[in-house]
Design a protein around this motif. Structure first.
Motif, PDB file in Angstrom:
ATOM      1  N   ASN A  19      -3.912   2.899  -8.428  1.00 50.57           N
ATOM      2  CA  ASN A  19      -5.229   2.858  -7.782  1.00 50.57           C
ATOM      3  C   ASN A  19      -5.945   1.548  -8.086  1.00 50.57           C
ATOM      4  OD1 ASN A  19      -4.892   5.362  -6.646  1.00 50.57           O
ATOM      5  ND2 ASN A  19      -6.059   6.452  -8.213  1.00 50.57           N
TER       6      ASN A  19
ATOM      7  N   VAL B 201      -5.293  -5.779   3.047  1.00 53.54           N
ATOM      8  CA  VAL B 201      -5.102  -5.019   4.282  1.00 53.54           C
ATOM      9  C   VAL B 201      -6.338  -5.140   5.171  1.00 53.54           C
ATOM     10  CG1 VAL B 201      -4.806  -2.718   5.269  1.00 53.54           C
ATOM     11  CG2 VAL B 201      -3.459  -3.402   3.267  1.00 53.54           C
ATOM     12  N   ALA B 202      -7.505  -5.031   4.572  1.00 55.17           N
ATOM     13  CA  ALA B 202      -8.754  -5.118   5.340  1.00 55.17           C
ATOM     14  C   ALA B 202      -8.896  -6.467   6.022  1.00 55.17           C
ATOM     15  CB  ALA B 202      -9.950  -4.855   4.427  1.00 55.17           C
TER      16      ALA B 202
ATOM     17  N   ASP C 252      -5.851  -3.198  -0.963  1.00 54.94           N
ATOM     18  CA  ASP C 252      -6.760  -2.775   0.099  1.00 54.94           C
ATOM     19  C   ASP C 252      -7.597  -3.921   0.653  1.00 54.94           C
ATOM     20  OD1 ASP C 252      -5.809  -0.205   0.097  1.00 54.94           O
ATOM     21  OD2 ASP C 252      -7.417   0.615  -1.147  1.00 54.94           O
TER      22      ASP C 252
ATOM     23  N   MET D 171      -4.447  -1.128  -5.911  1.00 54.88           N
ATOM     24  CA  MET D 171      -4.876  -1.004  -4.513  1.00 54.88           C
ATOM     25  C   MET D 171      -6.330  -1.425  -4.344  1.00 54.88           C
ATOM     26  SD  MET D 171      -2.901   2.180  -2.726  1.00 54.88           S
ATOM     27  CE  MET D 171      -3.389   3.479  -3.870  1.00 54.88           C
ATOM     28  N   ASP D 172      -7.197  -0.976  -5.260  1.00 55.10           N
ATOM     29  CA  ASP D 172      -8.622  -1.292  -5.130  1.00 55.10           C
ATOM     30  C   ASP D 172      -8.905  -2.778  -5.312  1.00 55.10           C
ATOM     31  OD1 ASP D 172      -9.115   1.380  -4.716  1.00 55.10           O
ATOM     32  OD2 ASP D 172      -9.762   1.778  -6.779  1.00 55.10           O
TER      33      ASP D 172
ATOM     34  N   LYS E 213       0.834  -1.206   0.000  1.00 59.66           N
ATOM     35  CA  LYS E 213       0.000   0.000   0.000  1.00 59.66           C
ATOM     36  C   LYS E 213       0.870   1.258   0.000  1.00 59.66           C
ATOM     37  CE  LYS E 213      -3.952   2.156   2.311  1.00 59.66           C
ATOM     38  NZ  LYS E 213      -4.793   2.153   1.089  1.00 59.66           N
TER      39      LYS E 213
ATOM     40  N   ARG F 283      -2.437   4.595   7.692  1.00 62.68           N
ATOM     41  CA  ARG F 283      -2.593   4.448   6.243  1.00 62.68           C
ATOM     42  C   ARG F 283      -3.889   3.779   5.807  1.00 62.68           C
ATOM     43  NH1 ARG F 283       3.135   1.368   5.650  1.00 62.68           N
ATOM     44  NH2 ARG F 283       4.510   3.016   6.423  1.00 62.68           N
ATOM     45  N   ALA F 284      -4.535   3.063   6.712  1.00 59.80           N
ATOM     46  CA  ALA F 284      -5.641   2.211   6.268  1.00 59.80           C
ATOM     47  C   ALA F 284      -6.884   2.307   7.143  1.00 59.80           C
ATOM     48  CB  ALA F 284      -5.166   0.755   6.201  1.00 59.80           C
TER      49      ALA F 284
ATOM     50  N   THR G 157       1.002   3.874  -3.127  1.00 57.91           N
ATOM     51  CA  THR G 157       0.612   5.244  -2.812  1.00 57.91           C
ATOM     52  C   THR G 157       1.668   6.237  -3.282  1.00 57.91           C
ATOM     53  OG1 THR G 157      -0.677   4.532  -0.894  1.00 57.91           O
ATOM     54  CG2 THR G 157       0.002   6.840  -0.948  1.00 57.91           C
TER      55      THR G 157
END
Length: 220
Positions: free
Chosen positions: A135, A146-147, A143, A138-139, A112, A185-186, A116
């Motif tokens: 992007n 990370v979630a 992400d 990440m999408d 991430k 960051r998240a 970024t």
């Protein structure tokens, strides 16, 4: 005496915190990041071939990698402090989190950070394209990964408030950096159990003393 080669705003802040919790004597040799690249200075290569921090030196022994440093300090100076009884599920949990923190947890957080910052290094003409690719990555991948980890931490901390059993341990010090990074960051600080954990560790006197000795630390 232990010498800690400490890079500002880095994972080595945990080493200072551990030493403060154990009440050990140590000295800090601080290194500043390059203001443009945010990389460690070349002087760290004189200490370790990879030029990374943290690194500690004691009695001619040089140890790199946070997990290895934690295990060395635990075995050499810990005298059982911050550790559950050997052979218990809690002791196995400490071992798990010591490895997980720098393995599974940090990979998506580093990705991430890289994606970024990736557009910042592109020229003006290419920047929109690079930003679009970053992007998308990440999408679609970073992400969600990370979630998953943030959900995992939140669910675990809801049980006892700590990572290994029902009391503060080495695992909590080791896991502090992934949680602090994810909070910055998240959006992990929006999770109640994670926010409570961060508030409690940041209030610890040993944590505060480590900050005073370590210098700037953006994640506190």
């Amino acid at each position: 005496m232990i010498t800690v080669h400490h890079l500002e705003n880095s994972r080595s802040q945990r080493v200072l915190w551990l030493l403060e919790e154990l009440g050990l004597e140590y000295e800090v040799r601080r290194y500043d990041r390059d203001p443009e690249t945010m990389l460690a200075p070349k002087a760290l290569y004189d200490i370790h071939p990879l030029g990374k921090s943290p690194v500690i030196v004691e009695n001619g022994i040089t140890i790199a990698e946070t997990g290895a440093i934690f295990e060395y300090i635990r075995d050499t100076h810990g005298a059982g402090a911050l550790m559950p009884d050997a052979g218990t599920p809690e002791a196995r949990d400490v071992t798990y989190w010591l490895h997980y923190a720098e393995g599974s947890a940090m990979n998506p957080l580093l990705m991430k950070l890289v994606f970024t910052r990736l557009p910042l290094g592109a020229g003006a003409l290419l920047r929109p394209l690079v930003k679009g690719v970053a992007n998308k990555a990440m999408d679609s991948f970073v992400d969600p990964r990370v979630a998953e980890h943030v959900d995992y931490w939140e669910q675990h901390l809801q049980k006892t408030g700590w990572f290994a059993g029902n009391r503060f341990s080495l695992a909590d010090i080791m896991m502090s950096f992934p949680l602090e990074a994810a909070a910055a960051r998240a959006g992990a600080a929006d999770r109640p159990a994670i926010a409570d954990f961060l508030e409690r560790i940041h209030a610890r006197p040993a944590y505060q003393r480590a900050l005073e000795k370590g210098g700037p630390y953006a994640y506190a």
